[in-house]
Design a protein around this motif. Structure first.
Motif, PDB file in Angstrom:
ATOM      1  N   SER B 131       0.801  -1.221   0.000  1.00 49.50           N
ATOM      2  CA  SER B 131       0.000   0.000   0.000  1.00 49.50           C
ATOM      3  C   SER B 131       0.832   1.270   0.000  1.00 49.50           C
ATOM      4  O   SER B 131       0.280   2.347   0.144  1.00 49.50           O
ATOM      5  CB  SER B 131      -0.977  -0.015   1.166  1.00 49.50           C
ATOM      6  N   ALA B 132       2.158   1.168  -0.198  1.00 49.41           N
ATOM      7  CA  ALA B 132       2.984   2.369  -0.145  1.00 49.41           C
ATOM      8  C   ALA B 132       2.725   3.261  -1.351  1.00 49.41           C
ATOM      9  O   ALA B 132       2.617   2.791  -2.473  1.00 49.41           O
ATOM     10  CB  ALA B 132       4.451   1.988  -0.096  1.00 49.41           C
ATOM     11  N   ALA B 133       2.603   4.553  -1.096  1.00 54.93           N
ATOM     12  CA  ALA B 133       2.444   5.507  -2.187  1.00 54.93           C
ATOM     13  C   ALA B 133       3.584   6.509  -2.165  1.00 54.93           C
ATOM     14  O   ALA B 133       3.468   7.587  -2.732  1.00 54.93           O
ATOM     15  CB  ALA B 133       1.102   6.228  -2.080  1.00 54.93           C
ATOM     16  N   ASP B 134       4.651   6.159  -1.519  1.00 53.35           N
ATOM     17  CA  ASP B 134       5.766   7.090  -1.384  1.00 53.35           C
ATOM     18  C   ASP B 134       7.056   6.295  -1.515  1.00 53.35           C
ATOM     19  O   ASP B 134       7.174   5.204  -0.959  1.00 53.35           O
ATOM     20  CB  ASP B 134       5.696   7.763  -0.008  1.00 53.35           C
ATOM     21  N   LEU B 135       8.018   6.839  -2.253  1.00 52.72           N
ATOM     22  CA  LEU B 135       9.223   6.062  -2.530  1.00 52.72           C
ATOM     23  C   LEU B 135      10.010   5.753  -1.251  1.00 52.72           C
ATOM     24  O   LEU B 135      10.657   4.710  -1.164  1.00 52.72           O
ATOM     25  CB  LEU B 135      10.106   6.803  -3.525  1.00 52.72           C
ATOM     26  N   ILE B 136       9.945   6.645  -0.253  1.00 57.27           N
ATOM     27  CA  ILE B 136      10.637   6.353   1.013  1.00 57.27           C
ATOM     28  C   ILE B 136      10.064   5.080   1.624  1.00 57.27           C
ATOM     29  O   ILE B 136      10.786   4.157   2.002  1.00 57.27           O
ATOM     30  CB  ILE B 136      10.463   7.509   2.015  1.00 57.27           C
ATOM     31  N   LEU B 137       8.728   5.039   1.689  1.00 66.22           N
ATOM     32  CA  LEU B 137       8.081   3.881   2.299  1.00 66.22           C
ATOM     33  C   LEU B 137       8.331   2.627   1.471  1.00 66.22           C
ATOM     34  O   LEU B 137       8.500   1.536   2.019  1.00 66.22           O
ATOM     35  CB  LEU B 137       6.589   4.150   2.460  1.00 66.22           C
ATOM     36  N   THR B 194       9.243  12.572  -3.286  1.00 66.96           N
ATOM     37  CA  THR B 194       9.292  11.128  -3.271  1.00 66.96           C
ATOM     38  C   THR B 194       7.891  10.541  -3.338  1.00 66.96           C
ATOM     39  O   THR B 194       7.740   9.331  -3.331  1.00 66.96           O
ATOM     40  CB  THR B 194       9.968  10.614  -1.985  1.00 66.96           C
ATOM     41  N   ASN B 195       6.885  11.404  -3.400  1.00 68.08           N
ATOM     42  CA  ASN B 195       5.519  10.900  -3.416  1.00 68.08           C
ATOM     43  C   ASN B 195       5.098  10.547  -4.838  1.00 68.08           C
ATOM     44  O   ASN B 195       5.288  11.335  -5.766  1.00 68.08           O
ATOM     45  CB  ASN B 195       4.594  11.965  -2.846  1.00 68.08           C
ATOM     46  N   LEU B 196       4.513   9.368  -5.006  1.00 66.72           N
ATOM     47  CA  LEU B 196       4.206   8.913  -6.361  1.00 66.72           C
ATOM     48  C   LEU B 196       3.184   9.816  -7.053  1.00 66.72           C
ATOM     49  O   LEU B 196       3.280  10.078  -8.243  1.00 66.72           O
ATOM     50  CB  LEU B 196       3.689   7.471  -6.325  1.00 66.72           C
ATOM     51  N   TYR B 197       2.201  10.332  -6.284  1.00 68.45           N
ATOM     52  CA  TYR B 197       1.203  11.213  -6.901  1.00 68.45           C
ATOM     53  C   TYR B 197       1.873  12.486  -7.427  1.00 68.45           C
ATOM     54  O   TYR B 197       1.591  12.953  -8.528  1.00 68.45           O
ATOM     55  CB  TYR B 197       0.131  11.589  -5.880  1.00 68.45           C
ATOM     56  N   GLY B 271       2.746   6.299 -10.923  1.00 70.89           N
ATOM     57  CA  GLY B 271       3.854   7.108 -11.397  1.00 70.89           C
ATOM     58  C   GLY B 271       3.766   7.482 -12.863  1.00 70.89           C
ATOM     59  O   GLY B 271       4.130   8.582 -13.243  1.00 70.89           O
ATOM     60  N   PHE B 272       3.306   6.573 -13.705  1.00 70.94           N
ATOM     61  CA  PHE B 272       3.514   6.779 -15.135  1.00 70.94           C
ATOM     62  C   PHE B 272       2.239   6.777 -15.977  1.00 70.94           C
ATOM     63  O   PHE B 272       2.315   6.775 -17.191  1.00 70.94           O
ATOM     64  CB  PHE B 272       4.465   5.704 -15.669  1.00 70.94           C
ATOM     65  N   SER B 500      -6.415   9.046  -8.227  1.00 68.17           N
ATOM     66  CA  SER B 500      -6.271  10.489  -8.104  1.00 68.17           C
ATOM     67  C   SER B 500      -5.858  10.814  -6.679  1.00 68.17           C
ATOM     68  O   SER B 500      -6.249  10.144  -5.730  1.00 68.17           O
ATOM     69  CB  SER B 500      -7.579  11.181  -8.442  1.00 68.17           C
ATOM     70  N   ALA B 501      -5.052  11.848  -6.535  1.00 72.35           N
ATOM     71  CA  ALA B 501      -4.499  12.161  -5.228  1.00 72.35           C
ATOM     72  C   ALA B 501      -5.481  12.959  -4.384  1.00 72.35           C
ATOM     73  O   ALA B 501      -5.194  13.252  -3.235  1.00 72.35           O
ATOM     74  CB  ALA B 501      -3.204  12.922  -5.388  1.00 72.35           C
ATOM     75  N   LEU B 502      -6.613  13.333  -4.940  1.00 78.44           N
ATOM     76  CA  LEU B 502      -7.511  14.224  -4.205  1.00 78.44           C
ATOM     77  C   LEU B 502      -8.543  13.406  -3.447  1.00 78.44           C
ATOM     78  O   LEU B 502      -8.349  12.874  -2.438  1.00 78.44           O
ATOM     79  CB  LEU B 502      -8.252  15.137  -5.162  1.00 78.44           C
TER      80      LEU B 502
END
Lengths: 103, 502
Positions: B131-137, B194-197, B271-272, B500-502
């Motif tokens: 469920s990670a949406a951030d590259l750090i995580l 680092t956030n994918l959105y 990401g893409f 969507s990030a919203l």
């Protein structure tokens, strides 16, 4: 001499990354391979901090670098324990000679 | 500073919290109770069932957790993630059962506290990977999974094979996650996030294919490709699968691969992909289209896996190459870049869980009796242990993808997804690969049923417990082969994920 800019840091980090990969590929001693992996991680760290400092990204890169340092320490601890166990079983840590498992 | 968002988010990660509590409880039990070793499997299963309950509770949930005001979320809790988490939890339950069945652990029995603690650490890592949406995580969770699995692969410390497996896993794994980290640092430099959105938003501004984005995406794929054992990051797979304790091998081949694919799906899509049109086709960003890369990788992966499996004499090694081949099929389904493709991956994983765990379970049980994993030693076992023989037959036929087993349904949906988007050549290559794979799966059955045993036949009775675990895996393989609508419907309702990030 011009001022030191982002490019200088990126060149350093790419050299470090390449050296790390070179070390992983060519070294025979497992501990030296692990050193190569550390170089790769530190190359990424230099990138993070340099991008953060020269771009306008407030402290995100530094934070990431801190995470990476902690993880590198954890990885080194586990890696050395595994290498120690290899030494107990095989009496050496030469990755070329540890190949009982193969076709 | 407002930290309400943090406490509000905790409700969305109930399964993760439950796993963490389980980890701590097992650690404490091991520390303070003298004869806790007997109760550890029960404790683990209890916690896994509670986690499963929480997961079923959030099947339809669509939430963003850990989202500070004005920022983008760290964790996306959505039904795609929940689907893969259920797969991970179910395979973990089977891992605990397999551990109690296998007699490889006799020497490690005193250290079972560590064993279950590490398994829970691994599950936690997989949950966050999914469920990670951030590259750090993403990086942190991949490392959490990897570090636990290095130790688990070498859990039998006195065994040369096991410790060699863990060294090889460590060296390949650490290198590829290091390479992945370098890719993340480049992406971070390009986008400042680092956030994918947010990365998606920045990459959307680039209108032409970009070499640096291509390069860093490739580097990040090194980390993910190593988890799903795709060519060219597959070298560790046969060695580790052969050397590691068989329950761990089975678990690595299913759970960590499922987590890797969930991560790949989310990484690609968040990401893409710029948009999803109503027919379910993903609109890729102009900056980099993954399709060609994934098609090439999938062809290489399945062909190499299948051809290398042809001349293996060790069953575990053969299954390792077969799992590489299956990663190739799944990459083919993903390369379509449509909702149908993702659905095919999801259905395939549900089926793959049953048949692959089943095959490894039979390998464990046979190894308990004859103490060998060599195909030549399987001669005549079909007559002396008919129940295991027939079950292995079912699992292997299903892995080949023949009807009326569930494996056929998995492959069918991959084919449908490929043909729907006119990728006929790839579908044909997949078909040819299936034919090749028939040879090495059936070869095991030939040894079991047609060859005569040279020495005394080993007459073996299975305990009721062993037989019922085999049955629990074998029966659904046959049932889903005929009555697969519920599975497909579940996958179809679970396909929605936070885009969507919203």
């Amino acid at each position: 001499m011009s001022n030191i800019g982002l490019n200088h840091f990126l060149i350093i980090s790419s050299i470090l990354f390449s050296l790390g990969i070179f070390g992983v590929v060519t070294r025979k001693n497992a501990v030296m391979v692990l050193m190569g992996i550390e170089l790769i991680l530190n190359a990424a760290n230099i990138n993070f901090v340099a991008f953060s400092a020269f771009g306008n990204f407030p402290l995100k890169g530094q934070m990431m670098a801190l995470f990476v340092i902690v993880l590198a320490a954890a990885e080194a601890a586990i890696a050395l324990a595994i290498v120690l166990n290899i030494y107990k079983n095989f009496n050496n840590v030469n990755v070329d000679e540890i190949d009982n498992l193969r076709e | 500073m407002n930290i309400d968002y943090f406490f509000n988010s905790l409700a969305f990660i109930n399964p993760e919290i439950c796993i963490s509590v389980g980890l701590v409880v097992i650690l404490l039990l091991d520390l303070f109770l003298k004869d806790s070793k007997k109760y550890l499997p029960y404790t683990s299963i209890l916690f896994l069932l509670v986690t499963l309950y929480y997961l079923i509770d959030q099947v339809m949930m669509m939430e963003q957790a850990f989202k500070p005001i004005g920022y983008l979320p760290m964790v996306a809790v959505d039904s795609l993630g929940t689907y893969f988490k259920i797969i991970v939890v179910v395979s973990s339950i089977f891992l605990v059962l397999f551990t109690t069945l296998s007699n490889e652990f006799e020497k490690g029995f005193e250290r079972f506290g560590e064993y279950y603690t590490l398994i829970f650490g691994m599950i936690l890592g997989m949950f966050f990977m999914i469920s990670a949406a951030d590259l750090i995580l993403i990086y942190l969770s991949i490392e959490l999974v990897s570090l636990s699995s290095y130790v688990l692969a070498g859990f039998i410390k006195t065994s040369k094979k096991s410790s060699e497996a863990s060294l090889k896993y460590l060296l390949y794994g650490a290198t590829s996650s290091g390479v992945m980290l370098f890719g993340i640092s480049l992406i971070f430099g390009l986008t400042g996030s680092t956030n994918l959105y947010e990365i998606n938003r920045f990459l959307g501004m680039i209108t032409a294919p970009n070499l640096i984005v291509f390069f860093s995406a490739l580097l990040i794929f090194a980390g993910i490709g190593y988890k799903i054992s795709s060519v060219p990051f597959h070298f560790w797979t046969p060695d580790v699968y052969e050397g590691a304790p068989t329950p761990i091998t089975a678990y690595l081949s299913v759970a960590s691969k499922a987590a890797g694919f969930a991560l790949l799906i989310r990484f690609l899509k968040l990401g893409f992909i710029s948009d999803v049109v109503s027919t379910g086709i993903w609109q890729t960003l102009p900056v980099f289209n993954w399709r060609d890369l994934l098609v090439v990788l999938s062809i290489l992966t399945m062909t190499l896996g299948n051809f290398a499996a042809l001349w293996q004499d060790n069953v575990k090694r053969m299954l390792a190459y077969s799992s590489i081949a299956h990663a190739g099929y799944l990459l083919a389904a993903l390369s379509v870049q449509t909702e149908a493709g993702v659905m095919a991956v999801m259905i395939y994983f549900a089926v793959y869980l049953l048949m692959n765990l089943g095959a490894f379970l039979v390998v464990i049980l046979i190894n308990n009796k004859i103490n060998s994993e060599n195909i030549d030693d399987y001669d005549g076992l079909g007559t002396s242990m008919p129940y295991l023989g027939v079950s292995l037959g079912i699992f292997l036929v299903s892995l080949t993808g023949l009807p009326p087993t569930a494996g056929f349904i998995g492959k069918l949906y991959v084919f449908l997804a490929l043909i729907d988007s006119n990728m006929i050549v790839l579908a044909l290559i997949l078909l040819l690969n299936t034919v090749i794979s028939l040879y090495y799966y059936i070869r095991v059955l030939k040894h079991m049923f047609l060859n005569k045993r040279k020495d005394e036949p080993v007459a073996v009775k299975n305990t009721l417990y062993e037989a019922s675990v085999v049955f629990v895996l074998a029966a659904p393989v046959l049932i889903f082969g005929i009555f697969f609508t519920p599975l497909v419907n579940f996958a179809r309702t679970s396909i929605h994920f936070l885009f969507s990030a919203l």
